[in-house]
Design an enzyme around this catalytic site. Structure first.
Site, PDB file in Angstrom:
ATOM      1  N   GLY A 161       0.820  -1.205   0.000  1.00  0.00           N
ATOM      2  CA  GLY A 161       0.000   0.000   0.000  1.00  0.00           C
ATOM      3  C   GLY A 161       0.851   1.250   0.000  1.00  0.00           C
ATOM      4  CB  CYS A 162      -0.025   4.656   1.062  1.00  0.00           C
ATOM      5  SG  CYS A 162       0.745   6.244   1.394  1.00  0.00           S
ATOM      6  CG  PHE A 163       5.884   4.995  -0.397  1.00  0.00           C
ATOM      7  CD1 PHE A 163       5.486   6.287  -0.160  1.00  0.00           C
ATOM      8  CD2 PHE A 163       6.395   4.692  -1.646  1.00  0.00           C
ATOM      9  CE1 PHE A 163       5.601   7.279  -1.121  1.00  0.00           C
ATOM     10  CE2 PHE A 163       6.528   5.668  -2.628  1.00  0.00           C
ATOM     11  CZ  PHE A 163       6.121   6.969  -2.362  1.00  0.00           C
TER      12      PHE A 163
END
Length: 181
Positions: A11-13
């Site tokens: 997902g979003c880092f």
């Protein structure tokens, strides 16, 4: 020290970087891109979803303190590995669940854990995490690095990342560096 590396797409880092930075034995976490085919991708290009890259975190860790298998468990406990190309409100191939391995041993450990989680019915849907050999890692733009640490008062951090950190601390507090508790 027994420094090894791991690269995960979950997902979003911004969220995943914050979690993995807090783990004892983790020496370095960088947000970036892996798995695509265009050299030196930019965030905008990756967000367009047609480069093949995943948002990833690249981790350097001391395996004498935290094992790769422990990192894998944290990886699976801190995102949804059953949603294809999606994590929460983030949708696109760049948000896919992915393990990029650096050795056959890492590959085997990842496959064994997926098998175990599947046999134990830990998730109500099949795990769709891809297991792929590591390729070129491209570090994301500077403003993505240490995002949570530098932006704790921004709404995204307060309402998305902080609750994830709180949940992580409840379950994995003994694995966390003291300054994160």
């Amino acid at each position: 020290m027994n420094i090894q590396k791991a690269t995960f797409g979950n997902g979003c880092f911004w969220c995943t970087e914050a979690i993995f930075q807090s783990i004892k034995g983790v020496q370095k976490v960088e947000s970036g891109y892996m798995g695509g085919d265009k050299p030196n991708p930019t965030y905008i290009e990756v967000c367009n979803g047609d480069t093949g890259y995943a948002e990833v975190i690249h981790i350097e860790f001391d395996a004498d303190i935290t094992s790769y298998e422990e990192l894998l468990v944290i990886f699976f406990k801190t995102h949804n590995p059953t949603t294809l190309n999606r994590q929460g409100n983030d949708v696109g191939t760049q948000y896919r669940s992915a393990i990029f391995y650096y050795s056959e041993e890492q590959k085997d450990q990842a496959q064994a854990l997926i098998q175990k989680l599947t046999e134990e019915n830990v998730f109500d849907k099949p795990i769709v995490t891809e297991i792929t050999p590591a390729s070129e890692f491209y570090v994301a733009e500077g403003y993505h690095q240490n995002y949570y640490q530098g932006n704790k008062m921004k709404p995204y951090c307060m309402f998305v990342i902080q609750p994830k950190m709180n949940k992580f601390a409840k379950e994995f507090g003994e694995k966390m560096k003291e300054e994160y508790l």
